[in-house]
Motif scaffolding. Structure first.
Motif, PDB file in Angstrom:
ATOM      1  N   PHE A 164      27.454  49.891  73.236  1.00 45.78           N
ATOM      2  CA  PHE A 164      28.840  50.073  73.648  1.00 45.78           C
ATOM      3  C   PHE A 164      29.386  51.348  73.013  1.00 45.78           C
ATOM      4  O   PHE A 164      29.033  51.681  71.877  1.00 45.78           O
ATOM      5  CB  PHE A 164      29.711  48.880  73.211  1.00 45.78           C
ATOM      6  CG  PHE A 164      29.251  47.561  73.763  1.00 45.78           C
ATOM      7  CD1 PHE A 164      29.413  47.257  75.098  1.00 45.78           C
ATOM      8  CD2 PHE A 164      28.639  46.615  72.937  1.00 45.78           C
ATOM      9  CE1 PHE A 164      28.979  46.042  75.608  1.00 45.78           C
ATOM     10  CE2 PHE A 164      28.216  45.394  73.432  1.00 45.78           C
ATOM     11  CZ  PHE A 164      28.390  45.105  74.779  1.00 45.78           C
ATOM     12  N   THR A 166      32.523  53.567  71.544  1.00 49.62           N
ATOM     13  CA  THR A 166      33.822  53.398  70.899  1.00 49.62           C
ATOM     14  C   THR A 166      34.594  54.718  70.989  1.00 49.62           C
ATOM     15  O   THR A 166      34.013  55.775  71.229  1.00 49.62           O
ATOM     16  CB  THR A 166      33.638  52.978  69.427  1.00 49.62           C
ATOM     17  OG1 THR A 166      32.743  53.900  68.794  1.00 49.62           O
ATOM     18  CG2 THR A 166      33.051  51.580  69.336  1.00 49.62           C
ATOM     19  N   LYS A 202      33.581  48.552  65.464  1.00 49.50           N
ATOM     20  CA  LYS A 202      32.431  47.651  65.617  1.00 49.50           C
ATOM     21  C   LYS A 202      32.728  46.272  65.027  1.00 49.50           C
ATOM     22  O   LYS A 202      32.208  45.260  65.516  1.00 49.50           O
ATOM     23  CB  LYS A 202      31.168  48.257  65.019  1.00 49.50           C
ATOM     24  CG  LYS A 202      31.118  48.411  63.518  1.00 49.50           C
ATOM     25  CD  LYS A 202      29.761  48.994  63.130  1.00 49.50           C
ATOM     26  CE  LYS A 202      29.615  49.210  61.644  1.00 49.50           C
ATOM     27  NZ  LYS A 202      28.279  49.772  61.309  1.00 49.50           N
ATOM     28  N   ILE A 205      34.555  44.555  67.721  1.00 46.29           N
ATOM     29  CA  ILE A 205      33.631  44.114  68.769  1.00 46.29           C
ATOM     30  C   ILE A 205      33.059  42.748  68.413  1.00 46.29           C
ATOM     31  O   ILE A 205      32.884  41.874  69.269  1.00 46.29           O
ATOM     32  CB  ILE A 205      32.513  45.169  68.969  1.00 46.29           C
ATOM     33  CG1 ILE A 205      33.088  46.419  69.642  1.00 46.29           C
ATOM     34  CG2 ILE A 205      31.368  44.608  69.797  1.00 46.29           C
ATOM     35  CD1 ILE A 205      32.120  47.577  69.721  1.00 46.29           C
ATOM     36  N   SER A 208      35.522  40.187  69.018  1.00 45.23           N
ATOM     37  CA  SER A 208      35.668  40.001  70.468  1.00 45.23           C
ATOM     38  C   SER A 208      34.602  39.089  71.062  1.00 45.23           C
ATOM     39  O   SER A 208      34.640  38.790  72.255  1.00 45.23           O
ATOM     40  CB  SER A 208      35.608  41.362  71.178  1.00 45.23           C
ATOM     41  OG  SER A 208      36.617  42.222  70.705  1.00 45.23           O
ATOM     42  N   TYR A 213      25.775  44.570  68.602  1.00 47.42           N
ATOM     43  CA  TYR A 213      26.228  45.871  69.117  1.00 47.42           C
ATOM     44  C   TYR A 213      25.431  46.983  68.471  1.00 47.42           C
ATOM     45  O   TYR A 213      25.046  46.902  67.308  1.00 47.42           O
ATOM     46  CB  TYR A 213      27.714  46.061  68.789  1.00 47.42           C
ATOM     47  CG  TYR A 213      28.098  47.481  68.379  1.00 47.42           C
ATOM     48  CD1 TYR A 213      28.559  48.403  69.320  1.00 47.42           C
ATOM     49  CD2 TYR A 213      27.992  47.887  67.045  1.00 47.42           C
ATOM     50  CE1 TYR A 213      28.904  49.704  68.933  1.00 47.42           C
ATOM     51  CE2 TYR A 213      28.337  49.185  66.657  1.00 47.42           C
ATOM     52  CZ  TYR A 213      28.790  50.087  67.604  1.00 47.42           C
ATOM     53  OH  TYR A 213      29.124  51.373  67.229  1.00 47.42           O
TER      54      TYR A 213
END
Length: 649
Positions: A164, A166, A202, A205, A208, A213
């Motif tokens: 992912f 950022t 992170k 994340i 979330s 990740y």
């Protein structure tokens, strides 16, 4: 046919003999062999030898080309004579007879040569980086870098991680270095920051609900440059895991990093057993938290051998609290010449010098034989007892006789070796502390004839760094450091806090968002005793990875910051995203980041990180090629509502 090439400059083999081909590339080298012109034509993939003789319709045009011109040639592939085959090139069995040549791009006089291994000033290389990058070594480094990144990505996907991205424009964050600030046009007087690392993102994340990740992340830090660090930006393998312990992170990362070094290490040995060494032990044994374990030397505390000794400097030093004497063993360094050289090294480091002892063969071993025989024969005992000796030998005789009378045979053997053995200690320090202490030091360090030891004393924080550098120099000069090896170690148990020596204030010594070992209970005692779940991975003297298990509990976080002098309101205002997110069921999580530039630097066997970065800054954080940093125009400043102050004198 393609307008530029039918093959690359690495693509032709003996199977292509007789074919008409088209190649494009740069003129690497031109050789005139009396009416026959040979050109080594180079592209990104390799080199092909092309030639034109006086009968070729292209001969006149070929005569005009010069080094680093970009050209296209059409010609016929022919096999080289067997005696002219070049086994070092994939195309070494063939050559191309030129029938037509087209100049695609001429080159002016070159500021640096691409062919050969000439050394040029770094300023020239960076100003003309696009030429520097044409050189074989730089092409190899950049291809290596690209391949390493691709392999890392594959390995992380294989372990169940998702990539992912950022943000690049964000808020200022306390990562321990200076931020690069970006003024906001829409919000005059306010600033974004380039991220020092995706640290907070992170963690969010993980909050979330994403479990694993990773990202090949650009990071920006306004730092002073070093050979192994870029002064502006760098890339790291950034990763985070939910529901993970410290050991889980180690077990996940090790096969990825080890696999990269095995894949790209050119056959160098890659250690599979990665020890976990506490920060305190790393400092004590190696003088650094980035130890080079290819060097087997381990420093030891030898304070007790100097306490109350005849060497007044160390004896008085040890009367002060918090002081100790460390020994750096030097197997094979037992010569006065080498000892003097290391003494000079210490003086260059700003110290008065380093004490040393070296061990050599004793001139007369006859007395030792008498003592050994005295253990079994009364007649020899009398001979030894009556033997006239002087100085230290006389002192040793009396102590041996006393030990014999007491039946302490271990002490007899020790004293025999110390005073009359085949090995004797030499050097000014040995004379000051005497045979028994030097023998005890030798036994503790496991040294023998032809070896040496060097000594530094004081408060460890004041001399550890120099001792660590001395250990490295000794390992290099004595050939103890294994060159064809990658040696890894996890450094663990970092202290959470440190005390300012001037003000006495307590502050974080490492990552403030780490979970303290022991949780809230650990924060109730002396802050200087608190260890964090923080860890680094060292390889061959460099830090490759830094990471931690994160503090995901708000009560523990507020307490941890309070010990460092930060009130709860300040924590809430400085880190609103984390504080707010941790109100809503944060999972335990942890991770780390591995420096891509540094990994490639080690794999490429380079000493300077700029050798593996495509377009690096110089030592003054300047981009000589692009001319950055630049002065803003007055229009830009007005638009941003900024005013630039002149530099201080």
């Amino acid at each position: 046919m393609h307008p530029f090439r039918s093959h690359t400059c690495a693509g032709l083999t003996k199977a292509n003999v007789g074919e008409t081909v088209r190649l494009s590339g740069w003129v690497h080298r031109v050789r005139d062999h009396g009416g026959v012109l040979f050109i080594d034509l180079r592209d990104h993939y390799g080199v092909t030898q092309v030639l034109a003789d006086s009968d070729s319709p292209a001969f006149a045009a070929v005569e005009k080309v010069r080094s680093e011109w970009c050209i296209r040639v059409d010609g016929v592939v022919k096999a080289r004579d067997e005696s002219l085959v070049n086994p070092k090139l994939p195309t070494g069995e063939i050559e191309v007879f030129i029938r037509e040549v087209e100049v695609l791009g001429q080159a002016e006089e070159l500021p640096l040569m691409v062919f050969g291994d000439q050394d040029y000033p770094e300023e020239t290389r960076l100003r003309y980086r696009y030429l520097d990058l044409r050189r074989d070594s730089m092409q190899a480094n950049m291809k290596l870098r690209s391949d390493v990144v691709a392999s890392i990505r594959r390995r992380m996907w294989d372990k169940g991680f998702r990539e992912f991205q950022t943000p690049i424009i964000t808020a200022s964050s306390p990562e321990g270095a200076r931020d690069f600030l970006v003024p906001s046009r829409l919000h005059p007087g306010r600033f974004y920051a380039l991220p020092q690392a995706p640290q907070i993102f992170k963690q969010l994340i993980m909050v979330s609900g994403f479990d694993r990740y990773f990202q090949i992340a650009p990071c920006f830090r306004d730092e002073d440059p070093r050979a192994d660090r870029s002064p502006t930006d760098f890339y790291q393998l950034d990763m985070e895991m939910s529901f993970a312990t410290q050991q889980d992170v180690f077990d996940t990362v090790q096969p990825v990093i080890a696999g990269i070094f095995e894949e790209f290490g050119n056959g160098r040995r890659v250690d599979q057993d990665w020890p976990q060494i506490s920060y305190a032990d790393a400092a004590k044994w190696y003088g650094t938290d980035k130890p080079d374990l290819r060097n087997p030397i381990r420093m030891q505390d030898v304070s007790e051998h100097f306490r109350g000794s005849g060497f007044a400097i160390f004896a008085k030093l040890l009367e002060q609290d918090g002081t100790e004497i460390r020994a750096i063993p030097a197997p094979g360094g037992g010569s006065r010449k080498f000892c003097d050289r290391m003494n000079a090294f210490a003086q260059k480091e700003g110290l008065p010098g380093m004490g040393y002892i070296f061990w050599r063969e004793r001139g007369d071993g006859d007395t030792e034989n008498l003592v050994v025989r005295a253990l079994v024969g009364a007649e020899d005992y009398d001979k030894f007892k009556n033997r006239e000796l002087e100085g230290a030998a006389a002192e040793g005789k009396l102590k041996i006789l006393e030990a014999l009378d007491q039946g302490d045979l271990d002490r007899v053997h020790f004293l025999t070796n110390a005073y009359f053995g085949e090995i004797e200690a030499a050097g000014p320090l040995a004379k000051n502390i005497g045979p028994e202490r030097t023998e005890a030091i030798r036994l503790q360090l496991g040294l023998g004839k032809g070896d040496a030891a060097f000594f530094l004393g004081g408060k460890p924080a004041a001399f550890e760094a120099v001792a660590g550098r001395a250990r490295n120099v000794i390992g290099e000069e004595l050939g103890l450091t294994e060159k064809d090896r990658f040696a890894f170690a996890w450094i663990v148990d970092f202290p959470m806090y440190e005390k300012d020596p001037e003000t006495g204030a307590i502050d974080f010594s490492h990552n403030p968002f780490s979970m303290p070992q022991g949780g809230m209970a650990a924060l109730e005692g002396d802050p200087l005793d608190v260890l964090g779940y923080q860890y680094d991975l060292a390889c061959n003297g460099y830090e490759l990875i830094s990471g931690a298990i994160r503090n995901h509990r708000l009560d523990v976080m507020f307490k941890a910051f309070a010990l460092a002098g930060y009130a709860e309101d300040e924590v809430r205002s400085r880190f609103p995203s984390l504080v707010n997110a941790f109100r809503f069921g944060p999972p335990p999580h942890g991770g780390c980041a591995a420096g891509i530039d540094r990994i490639v630097m080690l794999l490429a066997d380079e000493q300077n990180i700029r050798e593996v970065i495509m377009f690096p800054m110089n030592q003054r954080a300047e981009d000589l090629m692009m001319g950055a940093p630049t002065l803003p125009t007055n229009e830009q400043l007005r638009e941003l509502r900024l005013r630039v102050l002149p530099p201080e004198e």
